[in-house]
Design a protein around this motif. Structure first.
Motif, short mmCIF file in Angstrom:
data_model
loop_
_atom_site.label_atom_id
_atom_site.label_comp_id
_atom_site.label_asym_id
_atom_site.label_seq_id
_atom_site.Cartn_x
_atom_site.Cartn_y
_atom_site.Cartn_z
N GLY A 20 0.80 -1.23 0.00
CA GLY A 20 0.00 0.00 0.00
C GLY A 20 0.83 1.28 0.00
N CYS A 21 2.02 1.28 0.64
CA CYS A 21 2.85 2.49 0.72
C CYS A 21 3.76 2.64 -0.50
CB CYS A 21 3.68 2.46 1.99
SG CYS A 21 2.72 2.70 3.50
N VAL A 22 4.59 3.69 -0.47
CA VAL A 22 5.52 3.97 -1.56
C VAL A 22 6.94 3.75 -1.03
CG1 VAL A 22 6.29 5.66 -3.26
CG2 VAL A 22 3.91 5.67 -2.48
N ARG A 23 7.58 2.72 -1.51
CA ARG A 23 8.94 2.39 -1.05
C ARG A 23 9.99 3.20 -1.81
NH1 ARG A 23 8.77 -4.26 -1.03
NH2 ARG A 23 7.19 -4.53 0.62
N GLN A 24 11.02 3.66 -1.09
CA GLN A 24 12.11 4.45 -1.68
C GLN A 24 13.46 3.88 -1.25
OE1 GLN A 24 10.69 8.92 -1.11
NE2 GLN A 24 10.32 7.70 0.72
N TRP A 25 14.47 4.06 -2.08
CA TRP A 25 15.83 3.71 -1.64
C TRP A 25 16.22 4.70 -0.56
CZ3 TRP A 25 17.37 -0.84 -2.22
CH2 TRP A 25 18.72 -1.21 -2.05
N LEU A 26 17.06 4.27 0.38
CA LEU A 26 17.30 5.05 1.59
C LEU A 26 17.70 6.51 1.33
CD1 LEU A 26 17.37 5.11 4.66
CD2 LEU A 26 19.71 4.24 4.57
N PRO A 27 18.68 6.82 0.45
CA PRO A 27 19.04 8.23 0.23
C PRO A 27 17.84 9.06 -0.27
CG PRO A 27 20.74 6.80 -0.66
CD PRO A 27 19.58 5.92 -0.33
N ASP A 28 17.00 8.46 -1.10
CA ASP A 28 15.83 9.18 -1.59
C ASP A 28 14.80 9.38 -0.48
OD1 ASP A 28 16.87 9.29 -4.20
OD2 ASP A 28 16.09 7.29 -4.64
N ALA A 29 14.65 8.40 0.39
CA ALA A 29 13.73 8.52 1.52
C ALA A 29 14.16 9.67 2.43
CB ALA A 29 13.67 7.21 2.30
N ILE A 30 15.46 9.79 2.65
CA ILE A 30 15.98 10.88 3.49
C ILE A 30 15.74 12.23 2.80
CG2 ILE A 30 18.07 11.89 4.47
CD1 ILE A 30 19.16 9.01 4.76
N ALA A 31 15.96 12.29 1.48
CA ALA A 31 15.74 13.53 0.73
C ALA A 31 14.29 13.99 0.84
CB ALA A 31 16.15 13.34 -0.72
N LEU A 32 13.34 13.07 0.66
CA LEU A 32 11.93 13.45 0.76
C LEU A 32 11.57 13.87 2.19
CD1 LEU A 32 8.92 11.93 -1.01
CD2 LEU A 32 8.80 12.22 1.47
N TRP A 33 12.11 13.15 3.16
CA TRP A 33 11.89 13.50 4.58
C TRP A 33 12.31 14.96 4.85
CZ3 TRP A 33 10.21 11.18 9.22
CH2 TRP A 33 10.66 11.79 10.40
N ASP A 34 13.49 15.32 4.36
CA ASP A 34 13.98 16.69 4.57
C ASP A 34 13.18 17.72 3.76
OD1 ASP A 34 15.94 15.72 6.25
OD2 ASP A 34 17.47 15.59 4.68
N PHE A 35 12.67 17.31 2.60
CA PHE A 35 11.99 18.23 1.70
C PHE A 35 10.56 18.56 2.16
CE2 PHE A 35 9.18 18.88 -1.98
CZ PHE A 35 9.84 19.89 -2.67
#
Length: 223
Positions: A197-212
């Motif tokens: 159900g969720c949207v999986r991201q590679w770790l560096p991209d997950a961190i980038a979206l978290w900060d954004f």
């Protein structure tokens, strides 16, 4: 002529004759002395003896021929390899405006768009393999640095919730790890729907979206 004058002349003649004789005697004496004093020049034996060995000839130093190598032609510098930069995929039509997160389900791709409507980052993701997310406009509701799967099968990081599925929240997060610590998918598998159900991201991209994306950030989901 008187006797006195005659005798006088005789005396002068005798004097001249005597002087002449004396000169002759002196000359002979000196000449003889010269003959007795001068040494006789003897011929050089080495020069006279033709059988004497001739001096050794002087050998000339051997001069080796110096070969000057012809300089090799300069090689042309290899053309610098040009790294081709892949063009940034265009935003989907109808994906809104302003600062936002865009998730296109057909391409399985996310765009982070800044205030000037410029794409700051884009990357492939793995969304839901079920039809549980409708296209539309959403907002970031909450964020969790660490989270657990709804069924207790594993954990994920940098969870950013923006919608609710049938019973559980839907959000962006890192690729989950199962309870043994193993990633549930590889990076090469991104771009394929694999989640529940969720949207999986590679770790560096997950961190980038978290900060954004602070709470309240717009999220646009396209079909």
């Amino acid at each position: 002529m008187s006797k006195h004058r005659a005798s006088h002349r005789m005396i002068r003649r005798r004097g001249r004759v005597g002087a002449l004789g004396l000169a002759i005697v002196v000359t002979m004496a000196v000449g003889g002395a010269a003959v007795g004093i001068l040494p006789q020049l003897k011929p050089d034996r080495a020069a006279a003896d033709t059988s004497a060995a001739a001096p050794a000839s002087i050998e000339t130093a051997r001069v080796d021929t110096v070969v000057i190598p012809t300089p090799a032609p300069k090689r042309r510098a290899a053309a610098a390899s040009v790294t081709k930069v892949a063009p940034v995929p265009e935003l989907p039509a109808g994906s809104g405006s302003g600062r936002r997160i865009v998730f296109d389900q057909s391409d399985q791709r996310v765009w982070l768009v800044d205030d000037g409507s410029k794409v700051a980052r884009t990357y492939l993701v793995s969304g839901s393999r079920f039809d549980n997310l409708q296209p539309g406009s959403y907002t970031v509701q909450s964020k969790s640095r660490h989270a657990g799967a709804f069924d207790g099968s594993g954990t994920m990081e940098y969870f950013v919730r923006f919608a609710t599925g049938y019973s559980e929240p839907i959000g962006f997060h890192s690729v989950p790890k199962d309870n043994s610590g193993k990633l549930e998918q590889t990076k090469a598998q991104l771009g394929t729907p694999l989640s529940a159900g969720c949207v999986r991201q590679w770790l560096p991209d997950a961190i980038a979206l978290w900060d954004f994306a602070p709470v309240g950030t717009k999220v646009i989901v396209t079909a």
